[in-house]
Design an enzyme around this catalytic site. Structure first.
Site, PDB file in Angstrom:
ATOM      1  N   THR A   1     -36.672  36.428  -1.674  1.00  0.00           N
ATOM      2  CA  THR A   1     -35.599  36.487  -2.662  1.00  0.00           C
ATOM      3  C   THR A   1     -34.688  37.649  -2.314  1.00  0.00           C
ATOM      4  OG1 THR A   1     -36.784  38.006  -4.096  1.00  0.00           O
ATOM      5  CG2 THR A   1     -37.156  35.667  -4.452  1.00  0.00           C
TER       6      THR A   1
ATOM      7  N   GLU B   1     -37.754  31.583  -7.271  1.00  0.00           N
ATOM      8  CA  GLU B   1     -39.137  31.564  -7.741  1.00  0.00           C
ATOM      9  C   GLU B   1     -39.542  30.192  -8.283  1.00  0.00           C
ATOM     10  OE1 GLU B   1     -36.963  33.884  -8.208  1.00  0.00           O
ATOM     11  OE2 GLU B   1     -37.845  35.881  -7.987  1.00  0.00           O
TER      12      GLU B   1
ATOM     13  N   LYS C   1     -24.653  46.229 -23.377  1.00  0.00           N
ATOM     14  CA  LYS C   1     -25.014  46.703 -24.711  1.00  0.00           C
ATOM     15  C   LYS C   1     -23.927  47.648 -25.203  1.00  0.00           C
ATOM     16  CE  LYS C   1     -29.172  45.855 -22.569  1.00  0.00           C
ATOM     17  NZ  LYS C   1     -29.453  46.046 -21.125  1.00  0.00           N
TER      18      LYS C   1
ATOM     19  N   TRP D   1     -25.158  43.054 -28.315  1.00  0.00           N
ATOM     20  CA  TRP D   1     -25.328  42.534 -26.963  1.00  0.00           C
ATOM     21  C   TRP D   1     -24.143  41.631 -26.640  1.00  0.00           C
ATOM     22  CZ3 TRP D   1     -30.750  40.902 -24.902  1.00  0.00           C
ATOM     23  CH2 TRP D   1     -31.613  42.005 -24.965  1.00  0.00           C
TER      24      TRP D   1
END
Lengths: 546, 546
Positions: A188, A335, A444, A449
């Site tokens: 990855t 993954e 943030k 958020w």
């Protein structure tokens, strides 16, 4: 009670799920179907299958046996495709090397996976020479050159790919073995630390192929992949097995086109000349193809494209649909082998206008068969699928990496609580998942958020914006504040004020939080990308986030 | 070498292939989709899923646990569907009882499989009363009645299905267990000896469902099953899990219609009222629906139908296509779960006329993914796929019964040489398999092998023939001679001479052997069928073969 009386016949075949069996049906129904490389080389399915056996004999002769690793460094080619079969089918492990990494990282992944043999395209010789002295496992190289360039004498070369195949026998009795045998590995491209190795077994790849074929075939109209299609990947074959779609193409028995190195002109020419109808790529590639001079002369109205890697933005979707492209999102990651969900338009969306439907094409979509996909809070409780509440996306499927090579800590973190943690934040509505951010990219600000992807998507709707990336910049008062980085369309360059006003409209309508309108909008020439074409927010934060 | 360094995270989920997971995706994308029973009862996917949990709690309360068997005697219903999930998902074994067998045979299969609980539709009470005293394993009965008929006091009844479900909790934590756990069992309706029990595991059913969904979705145009379809089975749910298609319908998230007992009027009404677009049945059922008075007033032009059990004849295919039905063959048997191949029209057939394409719709078709299908001689060598040479069809797939219950001899015969022997004779051409006969039905005349199915097919082309069966009759000179048994169309009754002349044309053209033209053609009122609607050649041979 006689029900424990099941008899298993002495010779009953206990069928393991092995990659070799993907060939069983297509060799019967499509032996003469074409596999095309760059429009020059044309092979039939049955001759590719023979070449797979030849390659296995060549590798066997080079000392490769069960459990050994073979690495490939090539552009997208029929040869790469042959290695997708030959290496795992002999019980060895295929390492698909990400050739866009830095030499140091390529070296790291090679030494970490430990291949005995490397299939090396001549174009990567300079890279290879740079690292060769530090390679710890490689015994020999198989030389690949489209231009019939002679193999170098400076490295140990077994021979040229085509010469070796021509000399090898086309008989190879691919054995049965445990379906949990490892078939592939690759690394990855995380933006922190060393690349992490994931790995997939025969069972996982066969199940991923079947479920992907089932999902892609299921759509009533459009956004599908069927026996009448012509396939060309535009996701590198080193990247999660080109999303596993070459294996699906084989089972369908369709014509397959491999484009070599990605050059926009060449890709458009292949789409036109070979009649390509099904592809997949990251948004950047589609953007690039649409903006290539002369692209408007190519008929793209029969072309279906799955967009993955990053979210399909509203602006790009509209630009593509205007060209007649049946574009839709897909979701997954290294993954996850990778496919988890597809943004096909299910019949229930028929009640929406075409315009509203575009929103759904841009989502991560609905889960494919056997995918148990949840959106959860910090305590692993499901959050409501109300189109409002966000949570982390966690999954179970039969095709997820069971860990990272030699990295127990990261492995345990990945699988905390028995679900694979995608580190993506999502919201669900009508069964469609939308990824609103990576956990680490979420901004943030003042206790709120804010989704960077949402702002990027809204910016993309403006005609003056070619591409946008939004990052959180440190702010004394609010903790973080969003900063937008915009590549402007030079034909109609927008001003900062215009773009702010554009976003303010959405904020006024309640489509985005007022806190999310960036204070700063910077025009830049290009947006940094990772080696697989995703926006590299780590680099952008370093450049613009302080 | 670091390549044996794979880390498996402590909490990594090792996903077993279990039937419960077929629900994962559809509960997300299609929770409100309908499941309809006879047009009266309408349930959503999510309520059926809740009822599955209720049923599991009811069965659990009745003492059913892992490894126990539960038998169902019902017409095709939402209840039957619920048992397809609840019983295997709790780790128990579902026995689908063939209620068309003789009482003796039903008794045999029940005592052989040993169910603890029977779900009994009131219509089968007379049958049940006839055998109840000889049942060796049944502890209690769950009573099913559409007419709210009270449960009888003469047998041990736990309660009524709906009442029990209403009282049960909808929480049931379906456990994980080994994917090789047996999920279902049922008995083949061989024409010799006792019925033989076959059995399938969770893994086998999940893989069959995925591969069937993949195959049915793959077709470029027509002969497919997709998210826009409405599904109604017309193959009994006791027969090979209604060919496993209900499981595929769930994964697609389509509307499902269960018709109860098969009544031609009712079936046509459901097709019309519910907008059914995808079904499967044996030829006899389709024949019956086309010949039902008033059938021509029902629009069947959106209806796709897979024909299995027996070959789709040319005559029936043409009659169906004339009505606009997209009809095509499928191939498999009880031992094979069942699907092996589908006669979808692949794009390569596009060069043929529509008329020539009908021939391909009538074949067994091309193998579905993961099916390793061979046509072999007596020594298990492949015969040429030249459209001429016939051999026995033998197969490997991941979803074949591993033997027969308590019958090691028949099990070993089934699997001799490591392939499952279908006992069908086939010929291949262009990748399409055509079954020419059952081994035991082939007619040996003067040293030649003659295919009974081929003669039946050619007879079916004659407008005066509704149905035909051909058997071998003993003959002193030739060993055997073909005898044709014909159900004539009373509107245009043909003469024996006409039918012989009709066949002679094909013999003159070389389409059939001259030896194959029957000396005897007998007109009969109806052709004997087995309990699953196949021509019962054993009975016909007894009646007409001496």
């Amino acid at each position: 009670m006689q029900n424990n009386n099941a008899v298993i016949a002495a010779e009953a075949y206990n069928y393991p799920l092995l990659i070799k069996q993907l060939w069983s049906a297509p060799l019967v129904h499509s032996p003469n179907q074409e596999i095309v490389y760059r429009g020059n080389i044309r092979l039939s399915y049955s001759s590719v299958r023979s070449r797979v056996a030849c390659l296995a004999n060549v590798l066997s002769g080079a000392g490769v046996s069960m459990g050994d690793t073979v690495a490939v460094m090539d552009w997208d080619s029929h040869r790469y495709l042959e290695s997708y079969y030959a290496v795992p089918m002999m019980g060895a492990v295929l390492q698909t090397v990400n050739i866009r990494l830095s030499p140091d990282q390529v070296l790291y992944t090679l030494n970490h996976a430990g291949p005995k043999v490397v299939l090396l395209n001549s174009e990567f010789l300079p890279l290879y020479l740079e690292i060769r002295e530090q390679l710890t496992s490689v015994e020999t190289v198989i030389w690949i050159s489209d231009e019939a360039e002679a193999a170098p004498t400076s490295i140990p070369v077994l021979g040229s790919y085509e010469t070796l195949l021509a000399e090898a026998s086309a008989d190879y009795d691919f054995p049965d073995f445990d379906e949990n045998t490892r078939a592939t590995t690759f690394y990855t491209t995380g933006t922190t630390g060393n690349p992490k190795g994931v790995y997939f077994s025969h069972r996982q790849l066969v199940l991923h192929s079947l479920a992907t074929m089932a999902a892609l075939g299921s759509s009533a109209k459009g956004q599908n992949f069927h026996t009448g299609d012509v396939y060309m990947p535009i996701t590198p074959m080193f990247h999660v097995h080109a999303w596993g779609i070459p294996y699906v193409a084989l089972m369908l028995g369709v014509k397959q086109v491999y484009p070599g190195r990605y050059q926009p002109d060449q890709l458009l020419k292949l789409i036109q000349d070979e009649g390509v109808t099904f592809s997949h790529c990251v948004p950047t590639i589609l953007q690039m193809l649409l903006n290539t001079p002369g692209s408007d002369k190519v008929d793209l109205s029969e072309w279906k494209v799955v967009i993955g890697g990053s979210a399909l933005s509203d602006g790009l979707a509209r630009a593509a649909i205007k060209r007649g492209i049946d574009v839709f999102g897909g979701y997954g990651m290294s993954e996850t082998c990778p496919l988890l969900s597809l943004a096909q338009l299910r019949p229930a969306l028929g009640e929406l206008s075409e315009d509203e439907q575009i929103l759904y094409r841009c989502k991560a979509g609905t889960p494919v068969p056997l995918v148990d996909l949840r959106t959860v809070d910090h305590d692993m409780n499901d959050v409501p699928a109300d189109g409002q509440t966000s949570g982390e996306v966690v999954v179970r499927t039969p095709w997820l990496t069971q860990g990272y090579f030699g990295n127990p800590e990261a492995s345990d973190e990945l699988w905390a609580g028995g679900y694979l943690h995608t580190q993506d934040i999502g919201i669900s509505e009508r069964g469609y998942l939308k990824i609103t951010d990576r956990i680490k990219d979420v901004i943030k600000t003042g206790g709120e958020w804010v989704s960077s992807i949402e702002i990027e998507d809204l910016l993309s709707k403006h005609a003056g914006v070619i591409e946008a990336a939004v990052i959180g910049a440190k702010d004394e008062k609010w903790g973080e504040r969003p900063v937008a980085l915009v590549v402007a369309n030079n034909d109609t360059p927008p001003s900062v004020a215009e773009l702010k006003a554009h976003l303010q409209v959405f904020a006024d309508e309640g489509q985005m939080s007022r806190y999310a309108v960036p204070d700063q909008i910077l025009f830049i020439d290009s947006i940094d990308k990772t080696s697989v074409g995703k926006i590299n927010k780590k680099v952008l934060r370093e450049k613009y986030g302080n």
